[in-house]
Structure formats: C-alpha cells, structure tokens
Design a protein around this motif. Sequence first.
Motif, short mmCIF file in Angstrom:
data_model
loop_
_atom_site.label_atom_id
_atom_site.label_comp_id
_atom_site.label_asym_id
_atom_site.label_seq_id
_atom_site.Cartn_x
_atom_site.Cartn_y
_atom_site.Cartn_z
N ALA A 130 70.80 47.37 -53.19
CA ALA A 130 71.95 46.47 -53.05
C ALA A 130 72.13 46.00 -51.61
N GLN A 131 71.88 46.87 -50.65
CA GLN A 131 72.07 46.50 -49.24
C GLN A 131 71.08 45.40 -48.82
N THR A 132 69.88 45.45 -49.42
CA THR A 132 68.86 44.44 -49.11
C THR A 132 69.23 43.10 -49.77
N ALA A 133 69.62 43.17 -51.04
CA ALA A 133 70.02 41.94 -51.73
C ALA A 133 71.20 41.29 -51.01
N ALA A 134 72.14 42.12 -50.53
CA ALA A 134 73.34 41.58 -49.88
C ALA A 134 73.03 40.90 -48.56
N MET A 135 72.03 41.42 -47.82
CA MET A 135 71.76 40.82 -46.50
C MET A 135 70.70 39.74 -46.52
N MET A 136 70.06 39.51 -47.68
CA MET A 136 68.94 38.58 -47.71
C MET A 136 69.32 37.15 -47.28
N PRO A 137 70.47 36.60 -47.71
CA PRO A 137 70.81 35.26 -47.21
C PRO A 137 70.92 35.22 -45.69
N ALA A 138 71.52 36.23 -45.09
CA ALA A 138 71.67 36.26 -43.63
C ALA A 138 70.32 36.48 -42.95
N PHE A 139 69.47 37.27 -43.57
CA PHE A 139 68.14 37.50 -42.99
C PHE A 139 67.34 36.19 -42.97
N LEU A 140 67.38 35.45 -44.07
CA LEU A 140 66.64 34.18 -44.13
C LEU A 140 67.21 33.16 -43.14
N ARG A 141 68.53 33.19 -42.98
CA ARG A 141 69.15 32.33 -41.95
C ARG A 141 68.64 32.72 -40.56
N TYR A 142 68.53 34.02 -40.32
CA TYR A 142 68.03 34.51 -39.04
C TYR A 142 66.60 33.98 -38.79
N LEU A 143 65.78 34.02 -39.83
CA LEU A 143 64.40 33.51 -39.68
C LEU A 143 64.42 32.04 -39.29
N ARG A 144 65.26 31.29 -39.99
CA ARG A 144 65.33 29.83 -39.74
C ARG A 144 65.81 29.56 -38.32
N GLU A 145 66.85 30.26 -37.91
CA GLU A 145 67.45 29.99 -36.60
C GLU A 145 66.60 30.49 -35.43
N ASN A 146 65.65 31.36 -35.74
CA ASN A 146 64.83 31.92 -34.66
C ASN A 146 63.37 31.48 -34.72
N GLY A 147 63.12 30.42 -35.47
CA GLY A 147 61.80 29.80 -35.45
C GLY A 147 60.70 30.55 -36.18
N TYR A 148 61.08 31.43 -37.09
CA TYR A 148 60.06 32.10 -37.90
C TYR A 148 59.64 31.21 -39.05
N ARG A 149 58.41 31.40 -39.52
CA ARG A 149 57.89 30.63 -40.65
C ARG A 149 57.39 31.58 -41.73
N VAL A 150 57.68 31.23 -42.97
CA VAL A 150 57.31 32.11 -44.08
C VAL A 150 55.98 31.66 -44.68
N VAL A 151 55.07 32.60 -44.82
CA VAL A 151 53.76 32.36 -45.41
C VAL A 151 53.75 32.99 -46.80
N HIS A 152 53.31 32.20 -47.78
CA HIS A 152 53.24 32.69 -49.16
C HIS A 152 51.80 33.10 -49.46
N ILE A 153 51.62 34.35 -49.88
CA ILE A 153 50.26 34.81 -50.19
C ILE A 153 49.98 34.66 -51.68
N VAL A 154 48.78 34.18 -51.96
CA VAL A 154 48.32 34.02 -53.35
C VAL A 154 46.90 34.56 -53.43
N PRO A 155 46.44 34.92 -54.64
CA PRO A 155 45.06 35.40 -54.75
C PRO A 155 44.07 34.29 -54.49
N ALA A 156 42.94 34.63 -53.91
CA ALA A 156 41.90 33.65 -53.64
C ALA A 156 41.42 33.03 -54.94
N GLY A 157 41.06 31.78 -54.85
CA GLY A 157 40.51 31.12 -56.03
C GLY A 157 41.56 30.53 -56.94
N LYS A 158 42.83 30.71 -56.57
CA LYS A 158 43.89 30.11 -57.37
C LYS A 158 44.70 29.22 -56.45
N SER A 159 45.01 28.03 -56.90
CA SER A 159 45.91 27.20 -56.13
C SER A 159 47.29 27.80 -56.31
#
Length: 256
Positions: free
Chosen positions: A220-249
């Motif tokens: 619950a503590q993680t779910a509760a802070m996730m919006p603020a964490f993502l805001r922190y990433l945005r405001e501090n110039g972090y970029r999110v990379v999405h990992i997928v298996p090779a060979g699949k778009s």
Amino acid sequence: MSGAALAALLGVSLCDAAECPRKDALGTSRVLSVDAKTFPRVGLKSFPQTLPLADREVVLTFDDGPHPPTTSKVLAALAQECVRATFFLIGQHASQYPDMVKRIAREGHTVGHHSFTHPFMGHIPFEKAIADIDRGIAADEMALHGASTTTPSTPFFRFPYFESTQALLDLLQSRGIAVFGADLWASDWEEMTPEQQLKLVTERLAASGRGIILFHDNKAQTAAMMPAFLRYLRENGYRVVHIVPAGKSQRSADTR
Ligand SMILES: [Zn+2]
C-alpha cells in the motif's frame, strides 16, 4: 537528425507521443529489447552486468502481484503518466486474479515471472525449485492467454528474494530466460509511510543516477507514493525505459 533516424541508429523504437492524452506527462522515452543471449542476467545488486541504460534512464519493475487493491492503484498512476513498466507476477496470485493479469498486459506493460509460491530457492531441492518456476510460468500464461505452457511468452524471470543457485541460473540460461535482479530497490518490504518511502527511493535513485528499480505492487505504501514518485522523475529529468523481450515489437508484446 530526426527522432526516428536516431531511434533507428540506436536500434530502439520510440513510443508514439500521440498515444498519451496528457501532453505534460512523463511518458515512456524508449523501448529496449532484452535478449537473454546478450543479457542472461542483469541487475547490479546480484550480478556484474546490467542493462545498457544512459544517465537518468530508469526501468520500473514491480514484484509479487497481482494484488488488485494496490496493483490497480499502481496501474492508474502509470497510466496517468503514460509510463510502461514490468510486473514480475507470483503464479499463485495470477491464478487467483487472471483479469488483473490481463489488464496489466492490456495496458501495455511487460509481464515477467516470479515463481508460483515464492520460495527461497536456494533452500529447496533443485527439482522442486524448477517445478515451482515452471508452475509459476504456466499459471501466468494461463491467466494471460488461456494456455498452460512452461515456455514463457516473455522469457523474463526474477528469483524470489533474489535467491538463486548456479544450477538454476544455468538451466534458465539454457532455456533462453533472462534473469532480472535490480540495480536499486525501494525496500518497500519494510513498513514505512508513503512519504518515507518516497524519500528513501528518490535518495537512492539520486545516488545511482539510473537503473532497474524494484518495487512491490502489493504494498500500500508503494501504491500510495507512486504518483508522487513519477512526478519526481518528470521534474528531475529522468526518462523511463520500457523493456520487452527481443524479437517482439512493443505492440506484439502486448496482449490485446
Ligand atoms: Zn518477490
């Protein structure tokens, strides 16, 4: 150089910004295909190698779900910022909540595997450990696609408690399954307030500057802070990379 040309040069695909209804959202900056042949084991907490991430690039991973009350909050926070993550599911939970598993995939996230009963795999016989891994994969695949198979559609696995043995690592490598550790974690198995949780993980991220981050979507503590964490990433110039298996778009990795 255009974004598309740069993406082609880097061998990555850019996410379609038009998919995100909010113009100022964090978004997913790129998709990284992970091939178990090149990256059999990643995550500096357990292994010498990790994913090739640039400074301020992060991969968001969530373990131990699905747990509908908190997983749904995490999914809502990710959707709000148009961010894609990876969920390492416990097979037992996937069997209980197949609709939540389908929702995770439908919303564009990657579904990895995290055993069936979450045992300490260094403390049980090899055959039992393999059986639990395979049962977990089969349960996740059944929830996702309605087919029981021990060949994972996304060959990504994370050991419970990061506890592996050389024999298990060798076997997964021979089966082409990439093993994920983490570069940093939220320590969200320890009870704390969402504010304390946010402070802890952002301080760790500021110190490492990049990496595969481990959260637990059943907390619950993680779910509760996730919006603020993502805001922190945005405001501090972090970029999110999405990992997928090779060979699949990205799109074919999704279940639609
Ligand atoms: Zn776990």
